[in-house]
Design a protein around this motif. Structure first.
Motif, short mmCIF file in Angstrom:
data_model
loop_
_atom_site.label_atom_id
_atom_site.label_comp_id
_atom_site.label_asym_id
_atom_site.label_seq_id
_atom_site.Cartn_x
_atom_site.Cartn_y
_atom_site.Cartn_z
N PHE A 12 0.08 7.10 8.80
CA PHE A 12 0.41 5.96 7.95
C PHE A 12 -0.83 5.11 7.65
O PHE A 12 -0.88 4.46 6.60
CB PHE A 12 1.52 5.13 8.58
N GLY A 13 -1.82 5.13 8.52
CA GLY A 13 -3.09 4.52 8.17
C GLY A 13 -3.76 5.26 7.02
O GLY A 13 -4.32 4.64 6.10
N TRP A 14 -3.68 6.58 7.06
CA TRP A 14 -4.23 7.42 5.98
C TRP A 14 -3.49 7.18 4.67
O TRP A 14 -4.11 7.09 3.60
CB TRP A 14 -4.13 8.88 6.41
N PHE A 15 -2.16 7.05 4.73
CA PHE A 15 -1.37 6.80 3.52
C PHE A 15 -1.72 5.44 2.92
O PHE A 15 -1.80 5.28 1.70
CB PHE A 15 0.12 6.85 3.84
N THR A 16 -1.90 4.44 3.79
CA THR A 16 -2.26 3.11 3.30
C THR A 16 -3.58 3.14 2.55
O THR A 16 -3.73 2.53 1.48
CB THR A 16 -2.34 2.11 4.47
N LEU A 17 -4.55 3.85 3.11
CA LEU A 17 -5.85 3.99 2.44
C LEU A 17 -5.70 4.71 1.11
O LEU A 17 -6.29 4.30 0.09
CB LEU A 17 -6.82 4.76 3.35
N ALA A 18 -4.90 5.78 1.09
CA ALA A 18 -4.71 6.55 -0.15
C ALA A 18 -4.07 5.70 -1.24
O ALA A 18 -4.51 5.71 -2.40
CB ALA A 18 -3.83 7.78 0.13
N ILE A 19 -3.05 4.93 -0.89
CA ILE A 19 -2.37 4.09 -1.88
C ILE A 19 -3.31 3.00 -2.38
O ILE A 19 -3.37 2.72 -3.59
CB ILE A 19 -1.10 3.47 -1.27
#
Length: 207
Positions: free
Chosen positions: A30-37
């Motif tokens: 979810f840290g990775w998803f936050t960065l992607a978004i």
């Protein structure tokens, strides 16, 4: 009568290890998803998420092998939830930003490019702002704008989000998809962590 010491009331090490092994991949993902978004918001098209999806898939394979020797299974079960979180979160965040602080601007449609999606033919437009700057506009599948026409879009003053046609901002539906994807991903990761801990205990007791 023998009294239990306070430390005896703590959850067994197996429970703590299961919680830890489930939290680690979820926090990383979810840290990775936050960065992607965050990085994908200025784009009008979601194709930029492909590298992030590939990395998430590889991470799920690695976490699956670590949790329960089921890397490919976890990756396959988690792929659709990953897409739902990324696309739903990206769309809902962009819509919410434009609703809260976006400004209507009349722009000139200067160029058109078409690309085919599963849902149908989609168009991307280059638009020129009144100050002479340019942006990319994705009006949605099936919506076509005449080149040379003027349309009203909603723009973020800080250019954090790609502009959208006025009246298209509705974060409710994509937010539902993002929440469903989040719940599904949490469920498959936690289930894999529990299965891995049970396998470890079973193997330890049969030796």
């Amino acid at each position: 009568m023998r009294h239990r010491r306070p430390e005896d009331r703590r959850p067994p090490w197996g429970v703590r290890r299961t919680v830890f092994s489930g939290l680690v991949p979820l926090v990383v993902l979810f840290g990775w998803f936050t960065l992607a978004i965050r990085l994908g918001l200025p784009s009008a098209e979601p194709v930029g998420f492909l590298p992030f999806v590939f990395v998430a898939f590889a991470a799920l394979v690695g976490f699956g092998r670590w949790l329960a020797r089921a890397g490919i299974l976890l990756a396959l079960l988690g792929l659709l939830p990953v897409l739902a979180v990324l696309l739903g979160g990206w769309t809902a965040t962009g819509d919410e930003i434009l609703l809260s602080r976006g400004k209507p601007v009349v722009v000139l449609v200067s160029a058109e490019s078409a690309h085919r999606l599963k849902a149908g033919l989609a168009y991307t437009y280059d638009v020129r702002n009144p100050d002479g700057s340019t942006d990319s506009l994705e009006p949605g599948v099936g919506t076509r704008l005449p080149v040379g026409s003027q349309v009203t879009v909603v723009e973020d003053p800080d250019r954090l989000v790609a502009p959208q046609l006025a009246g298209r901002q509705d974060p409710a539906v994509p937010l539902v998809f993002a929440c469903l994807g989040t719940a599904s991903l949490v469920a498959v990761v936690v289930s894999t962590a529990v299965a891995g801990e049970r396998r470890r205990v079973r193997n330890a007791t049969t030796r």
